[in-house]
Design an enzyme around this catalytic site. Structure first.
Site, PDB file in Angstrom:
ATOM      1  N   LYS A 106       0.113   0.301   6.208  1.00  0.00           N
ATOM      2  CA  LYS A 106      -0.957  -0.556   5.699  1.00  0.00           C
ATOM      3  C   LYS A 106      -1.397  -0.058   4.336  1.00  0.00           C
ATOM      4  O   LYS A 106      -1.229   1.115   3.985  1.00  0.00           O
ATOM      5  CB  LYS A 106      -2.148  -0.606   6.668  1.00  0.00           C
ATOM      6  CG  LYS A 106      -2.929   0.712   6.842  1.00  0.00           C
ATOM      7  CD  LYS A 106      -4.041   0.918   5.837  1.00  0.00           C
ATOM      8  CE  LYS A 106      -4.597   2.343   5.927  1.00  0.00           C
ATOM      9  NZ  LYS A 106      -5.430   2.758   4.806  1.00  0.00           N
ATOM     10  N   VAL A 138       3.919  10.975   5.599  1.00  0.00           N
ATOM     11  CA  VAL A 138       2.754  11.397   6.381  1.00  0.00           C
ATOM     12  C   VAL A 138       1.621  11.810   5.448  1.00  0.00           C
ATOM     13  O   VAL A 138       1.831  12.139   4.277  1.00  0.00           O
ATOM     14  CB  VAL A 138       3.109  12.553   7.337  1.00  0.00           C
ATOM     15  CG1 VAL A 138       4.180  12.131   8.317  1.00  0.00           C
ATOM     16  CG2 VAL A 138       3.546  13.797   6.567  1.00  0.00           C
ATOM     17  N   GLY A 140       0.741   7.371  11.107  1.00  0.00           N
ATOM     18  CA  GLY A 140       0.492   7.871  12.459  1.00  0.00           C
ATOM     19  C   GLY A 140      -0.248   6.854  13.309  1.00  0.00           C
ATOM     20  O   GLY A 140       0.056   6.675  14.500  1.00  0.00           O
ATOM     21  N   ASP A 150      -7.990   3.481  12.341  1.00  0.00           N
ATOM     22  CA  ASP A 150      -7.041   2.467  11.853  1.00  0.00           C
ATOM     23  C   ASP A 150      -6.178   1.878  12.963  1.00  0.00           C
ATOM     24  O   ASP A 150      -5.476   0.882  12.728  1.00  0.00           O
ATOM     25  CB  ASP A 150      -6.108   3.071  10.786  1.00  0.00           C
ATOM     26  CG  ASP A 150      -6.788   3.256   9.443  1.00  0.00           C
ATOM     27  OD1 ASP A 150      -7.788   2.559   9.180  1.00  0.00           O
ATOM     28  OD2 ASP A 150      -6.325   4.101   8.652  1.00  0.00           O
TER      29      ASP A 150
END
Length: 284
Positions: free
Chosen positions: A10, A95, A102, A136
């Site tokens: 995103k 990451v 994640g 999220d």
């Protein structure tokens, strides 16, 4: 039986922090959408009651620190599932990048395990479970484009922004979301982005207006702490991206680009600054 899920990244078209709440979280108002850079998650049932995670990426935890592991354990505990699962994460999203990699993996695990174990959990309940794992995750359960409020779990889904190219670039540093929020003085934010302007640009499909209304209050913290992020943003603007913003707490910077002819120049120019550069489309 195996199931497969895609876990897209995103980006934040806007990220505003309204105030710090009594519970320690920040009250946010964000417009988020997804791009065509994705991890792929494979889930397979195991006969014994265990959770095993593997990945081709050597830099992520494969135990209870992994959000997909936490998602599997949560759904097993909440629905009293005695079967085990093997989860393989094919990582493409960098990451600690501000791209919710994640969180998207955790959301994909929730969706996939719901199918694998035929639990019939409604989407709204999957989102509530996701909120227990991270701010999220509820958005990542459904994806699309949404306004997120509260600490990110209150979602209002909206139409997709105007289609365009997105060039993503992550410098070779990792940024801690908790550190950035911890250093943010919510009461002293100098300029708040206009969520209303972003929503109006999306509603009217005005790409130029969207680029002009991008904003992220966390930039003032991250850019001061990590000058390379500021430099990356300046380079992307100089190379001709139409709208440039840091995503989430960083350090990834993205550029919205309307013309495909510009994309290669921006991509190649950024490769001189960092190796993690991607040219993708919005997911609409």
């Amino acid at each position: 039986m195996k199931v497969f899920e895609k876990a897209p990244a995103k980006i934040n078209l806007s990220l505003d922090v309204l105030y710090k709440r009594d519970d320690g979280y920040h009250e946010v108002e964000m417009v988020m959408t997804m791009v065509d850079l994705a991890d792929r998650i494979e889930m397979q049932e195991l006969p014994r009651d265990t959770i095993i995670i593997s990945s081709q990426a050597g830099y992520i935890p494969l135990d209870e620190k992994n959000l997909a592991f936490q998602a599997a354990r949560l759904i097993k505990d909440r629905y009293d599932v005695k079967q085990g699962v093997y989860i393989h994460l094919d990582k493409k999203i960098p990451v600690a990048a501000g791209l919710a990699g994640g969180s998207s993996d955790a959301a994909a695990a929730l969706r996939g395990l719901n199918r694998l174990w035929k639990l019939g959990i409604p989407t709204e309940e999957l989102q509530r479970l996701g909120a227990e794992l991270g701010s999220d995750v509820p958005f990542c359960v459904t994806g699309g484009t949404a306004v997120a409020r509260g600490r990110g779990e209150k979602l209002e889904h909206i139409e997709a922004p105007p289609q365009c190219w997105v060039v993503l670039a992550k410098p070779p540093i990792n940024v801690s979301t908790s550190e950035i929020y911890g250093k943010l003085n919510a009461a002293g934010i100098r300029k708040h982005p206009s969520t209303a302007a972003v929503l109006e640009a999306i509603r009217t499909k005005r790409f130029d207006a969207l680029c002009g209304s991008l904003g992220n209050v966390l930039e003032e913290v991250t850019l001061d702490l990590y000058p390379e992020v500021r430099q990356l943003k300046e380079v992307m603007m100089r190379l001709g991206a139409d709208g440039v913003l840091m995503s989430g707490s960083g350090p990834t910077v993205f550029g919205l680009v309307s013309r495909e002819s510009k994309v290669a120049r921006i991509y190649n120019g950024l490769r001189g600054f960092c190796k993690d550069v991607y040219a993708v489309r919005l997911l609409t």
